[in-house]
Design an enzyme around this catalytic site. Structure first.
Site, PDB file in Angstrom:
ATOM      1  CG  ASP A 135     -20.994  -4.728 -20.084  1.00 38.03           C
ATOM      2  OD1 ASP A 135     -22.038  -4.194 -19.544  1.00 38.03           O
ATOM      3  OD2 ASP A 135     -20.674  -3.834 -19.891  1.00 38.03           O
ATOM      4  CG  ASN A 177      -9.120  -1.222 -16.896  1.00 40.80           C
ATOM      5  OD1 ASN A 177      -9.913  -0.907 -17.654  1.00 40.80           O
ATOM      6  ND2 ASN A 177      -9.078  -2.852 -16.947  1.00 40.80           N
ATOM      7  CG  HIS A 191     -13.441  -1.589 -18.230  1.00 41.65           C
ATOM      8  ND1 HIS A 191     -12.828  -1.793 -17.616  1.00 41.65           N
ATOM      9  CD2 HIS A 191     -14.425  -1.036 -18.578  1.00 41.65           C
ATOM     10  CE1 HIS A 191     -13.621  -2.482 -16.668  1.00 41.65           C
ATOM     11  NE2 HIS A 191     -14.671  -1.625 -17.067  1.00 41.65           N
ATOM     12  CD  GLU A 203     -10.682  -5.173 -19.589  1.00 44.24           C
ATOM     13  OE1 GLU A 203     -10.819  -3.562 -19.523  1.00 44.24           O
ATOM     14  OE2 GLU A 203     -11.815  -6.236 -18.766  1.00 44.24           O
TER      15      GLU A 203
END
Length: 221
Positions: free
Chosen positions: A44, A112, A114, A119
């Site tokens: 990313d 979380n 990801h 996400e």
């Protein structure tokens, strides 16, 4: 890399891989591992940051790995954070396919759940795409910036399908702040609300975690 000198590697940024990168640099300097034929594709990049920005992931990779080993700069790839995002994403995906896909994808997992910047969502994404970062991700990443306001709100990420087509996946996690994500990714239901849970369906995925990151997994181990 020892088994396949021209391996194609998927690589992450962030705090999770830092010690691994330091060890790879040491092994390269000691003559154990040769990166001269290796090709890499990073997961990313922040939208709006070019590769010279101090907090760009291209800069992170150059400083923490690429500039310290004998890999060819032209064989290192990070999604572009500037220009035509849709075209950049298509080109990045095409380049991965042209390379024959990824042999080993190394990554961490977010608080979380990801993976990359995929996400929690209502569906699993496919190829490289633009994502809106959640508040928890922004909160986790603000320590790298002078203030929270400077943290980009959007990023480009390799998609779930691209990650899942890697021949092998290696996830590393440490610390209590990753305990929920590891439990849900490894033992919870497979759901796009916990993107890492998709790795339960991968044919060859390995998770390496310390005791703190595994602290909520006692009922499953």
């Amino acid at each position: 890399v020892l088994d396949k000198p021209n391996a194609v590697l998927g690589l992450p940024t962030g705090s999770s891989p830092l010690l691994t990168y330091q060890e790879l640099v040491r092994l390269n300097h000691d003559g154990v591992i040769d990166f001269s034929q290796v090709t890499t594709y990073n997961l990313d990049e922040y939208m709006g940051l070019d590769g010279t920005h101090p907090q760009s992931y291209r800069r992170f990779m150059n400083e923490n790995l690429f500039d310290q080993i004998n890999i060819k700069p032209e064989n290192t790839h990070v999604p572009s954070g500037i220009g035509d995002g849709a075209a950049n994403a298509r080109d990045y995906e095409a380049a991965i396919n042209a390379a024959g896909g990824i042999d080993l994808h190394f990554m961490g997992v977010g608080r979380n759940g990801h993976i990359g910047f995929n996400e929690p969502d209502e569906y699993f994404s496919k190829g490289t795409h633009c994502v809106n970062l959640t508040e928890s991700t922004i909160e986790a990443n603000k320590r790298f910036f002078a203030s929270e306001d400077e943290v980009p709100r959007r990023a480009y990420s390799m998609g779930i399908h691209t990650i899942m087509t890697a021949k092998k996946v290696l996830v590393v996690a440490s610390g209590e702040d990753k305990a929920w994500a590891i439990r849900e990714s490894c033992f919870g239901p497979v759901t796009p609300k916990v993107p890492g849970s998709i790795l339960q369906l991968h044919n060859d995925a390995i998770v390496i975690a310390d005791a703190a990151a595994l602290s909520l997994c006692g009922d499953f181990l």
